[in-house]
Write an enzyme that holds these catalytic residues in place. Sequence first.
Site, mmCIF file in Angstrom:
data_model
loop_
_atom_site.group_PDB
_atom_site.id
_atom_site.type_symbol
_atom_site.label_atom_id
_atom_site.label_comp_id
_atom_site.label_asym_id
_atom_site.label_seq_id
_atom_site.Cartn_x
_atom_site.Cartn_y
_atom_site.Cartn_z
ATOM 1 N N HIS A 1 0.836 -1.201 0.000
ATOM 2 C CA HIS A 1 0.000 0.000 0.000
ATOM 3 C C HIS A 1 0.873 1.255 0.000
ATOM 4 O O HIS A 1 0.700 2.159 -0.830
ATOM 5 C CB HIS A 1 -0.911 -0.026 1.229
ATOM 6 C CG HIS A 1 -1.748 1.190 1.421
ATOM 7 N ND1 HIS A 1 -3.122 1.177 1.310
ATOM 8 C CD2 HIS A 1 -1.428 2.482 1.731
ATOM 9 C CE1 HIS A 1 -3.604 2.388 1.520
ATOM 10 N NE2 HIS A 1 -2.592 3.198 1.795
ATOM 11 N N GLU A 2 1.832 1.302 0.930
ATOM 12 C CA GLU A 2 2.701 2.474 1.023
ATOM 13 C C GLU A 2 3.642 2.567 -0.181
ATOM 14 O O GLU A 2 3.940 3.665 -0.661
ATOM 15 C CB GLU A 2 3.504 2.419 2.325
ATOM 16 C CG GLU A 2 2.676 2.296 3.590
ATOM 17 C CD GLU A 2 1.800 3.508 3.857
ATOM 18 O OE1 GLU A 2 1.821 4.467 3.056
ATOM 19 O OE2 GLU A 2 1.067 3.493 4.850
ATOM 20 N N HIS B 1 1.851 4.260 -3.051
ATOM 21 C CA HIS B 1 1.881 5.717 -2.908
ATOM 22 C C HIS B 1 3.229 6.274 -3.384
ATOM 23 O O HIS B 1 3.286 7.235 -4.154
ATOM 24 C CB HIS B 1 1.685 6.113 -1.445
ATOM 25 C CG HIS B 1 0.284 6.006 -0.937
ATOM 26 N ND1 HIS B 1 -0.789 6.614 -1.561
ATOM 27 C CD2 HIS B 1 -0.228 5.397 0.174
ATOM 28 C CE1 HIS B 1 -1.892 6.378 -0.869
ATOM 29 N NE2 HIS B 1 -1.584 5.626 0.183
#
Length: 262
Positions: free
Chosen positions: A58-59, A62
Amino acid sequence: MTTSAQRADRRVSPVFLALVAVMAVSGWAVWTGRLAASPGFAVFLFVVSGWIVSLCLHEYAHARTALHSGDISIGAKGYLTLNPLKYTHALLSIVLPVIFVIMGGIGLPGGAVFIERGRIRGRWRHSLISAAGPLTNILFAAVVSAPFWLGAMDGVPQQFRFALAFLALLQVTAAILNFVPVPGLDGYGVIEPWLSYKIRRQVEPIAPFGLIAVFGLLWIPGVNAVFFDAVDAILRALGITNWDTYFGQQLFRFWQGEPMVP
């Protein structure tokens, strides 16, 4: 030309590889029943390690999207190594989400990596950077639930089925919560570039409390019912039943004693 330092900034961290190894070994233990004395413990390790792996991805999503959008400082911060220890808010990104999974079986959105927004031009790019994280949760949910919606569960051990179902539930809850357009969550980051400067300045002071407010609302029975009805509807569309997720969560909470599974 790519330098050795730049390559090191993008090299997959041994910490992440260790997490993947724990997920693989614990998944094998769940599948084979090698920890028959405590199958719930194997499910616990599989789900927690899988959940942390998804948080790392997820990170990373980003960060990778920000890199390609113009923030070339991302690599030097270690975000591209998938190392959870490199995140700006390790407490929000890893520790609290794991605690909430253990306590309530909800996929808590993590804190985003620090992105130098001033380097990025174009509102669409800013929105895409924010959307990249929860879109990764959606993709992860699609992958772990694939045996269900592909009708490929024949021969899959029951405990592994339940563990996959619970992991899919966490991904779905995380994606929904992340897309809520509340300050401090990715959903607000998607719409923020399209708001006026005045509104953004007014909202900025309350951003740190947005996540707390969302979880406060989830304690309201009516809101909680609507939220989990939406989660259940999505899971049913993926071929996952309420019983699958229920027994998955019961196995996950091995400290409460082994559940009576069908």
